[in-house]
Design an enzyme around this catalytic site. Structure first.
Site, PDB file in Angstrom:
ATOM      1  N   GLU A  45      37.719  33.836  42.862  1.00 51.92           N
ATOM      2  CA  GLU A  45      37.906  35.036  43.675  1.00 51.92           C
ATOM      3  C   GLU A  45      38.872  36.009  43.011  1.00 51.92           C
ATOM      4  OE1 GLU A  45      36.748  32.066  46.962  1.00 51.92           O
ATOM      5  OE2 GLU A  45      38.354  32.045  45.488  1.00 51.92           O
ATOM      6  N   THR A  46      38.663  37.282  43.331  1.00 54.45           N
ATOM      7  CA  THR A  46      39.579  38.367  42.990  1.00 54.45           C
ATOM      8  C   THR A  46      39.837  39.147  44.271  1.00 54.45           C
ATOM      9  OG1 THR A  46      38.734  38.546  40.723  1.00 54.45           O
ATOM     10  CG2 THR A  46      39.891  40.466  41.612  1.00 54.45           C
TER      11      THR A  46
END
Length: 290
Positions: A45-46
């Site tokens: 994830e970002t």
């Protein structure tokens, strides 16, 4: 130009745990641009930090390499730590209220030291999930190459959808040979395999989710609370017990997550509180020229 920070989440040791990229001020970025940046980062994830819009201290959007999530554990947890470490105005005290697609998630933050390096601990209150039997359980077990689950195969949604499959020990967990192509036919799903360690308060897990663009995850905070609830619902851990979840071992990125569920099981709406806690450490910072 956008500044970003990388943190290792659910660990006190750099280059362990679950890495996360946090874009510190994403004002002006479209959702499509955020998605392309998340694909460029190529982490599970970002996150993208934005000004609050619903009474919180900060708003966060979460992207996997292939899509956006309304809530996830390690991204929100890691973002809270990054905001505290970088002196964000919303995270200068001990409390932080983070707006997500599943509502406002509250955090309590504390600063500490490990091996001479500053680390941050945090506690978060997670959205209380809804759950039901998983209607493709037999297909899922085939994809995981697991003959039978030690507990009913059930799916919990607190943003992501987490399904839980019980194994009889750590050796079986370490020896999993997952058919990722078959698992990818289960949309909007993360498959969480768990096993006992001999200590009823300590559990080992592995999570696989090609549907979310994650072959295997090193530390899944959004699954830790539902796992504690799953164990309590089936009589393996009393409500109110803080369990420890160890994940990422087979990846060489060990993570440690703590979870606790309070309430009662005698009615559907009896779960009052799900708390997940751990530590994280900032390891890198840079700029995006986009």
């Amino acid at each position: 130009m956008y500044g970003y920070v990388i943190a290792d989440v659910f660990t006190e040791t750099a280059l362990a745990g679950n890495p996360l990229a946090v874009v510190l001020d994403a004002t002006g970025l479209s959702a499509g641009r955020m998605q392309r940046i998340a694909r460029e980062m190529n982490l599970s994830e970002t996150t993208f930090v934005l000004p609050p819009a619903a009474g919180g201290d900060v708003r966060v959007r979460i992207f996997t390499p292939i899509g956006e999530l309304p809530f996830a554990g390690h991204p929100t947890f890691g973002t809270a730590v990054v905001l505290a470490e970088t002196g964000h105005p919303g995270a200068r005290g001990e409390e932080l209220r983070m707006e997500t697609g599943m509502g406002v998630v509250p955090f309590r933050l504390r600063r500490g030291q490990h091996s001479g390096r500053r680390v941050w601990g945090a506690r978060m209150l997670q959205p209380i999930p809804v759950w039901e039997p998983y209607d493709r359980a037999d297909e899922l077990l085939d994809a995981l190459d697991v003959p039978v689950s030690t507990l009913p195969v059930e799916v919990y949604r607190n943003g992501p959808r987490h399904v839980f499959v019980g194994l009889d020990g750590e050796a079986a967990l370490a020896g999993l040979r997952v058919d990722l192509r078959a698992l990818a036919t289960h949309p909007d799903l993360a498959a969480n395999c768990f096993a006992p360690t001999g200590d009823p308060a300590v559990w080992r897990t592995r999570m696989f989710s090609p549907a979310y663009g994650v072959t295997e995850d090193a530390g899944t905070g959004s699954a830790a609370g539902p796992l504690a609830l799953h164990l309590a619902r089936h009589g393996l851990v009393p409500l109110g017990t803080r369990i420890t979840v160890r994940q990422g071992v087979e990846m060489g990125r060990p993570s440690t997550i703590h979870a606790r569920v309070d309430g009662t099981l005698d009615r559907v709406d009896g779960i009052e509180r799900i708390e997940v806690s751990g530590t994280a450490v900032v390891v890198a910072a840079g700029r995006l020229y986009v």
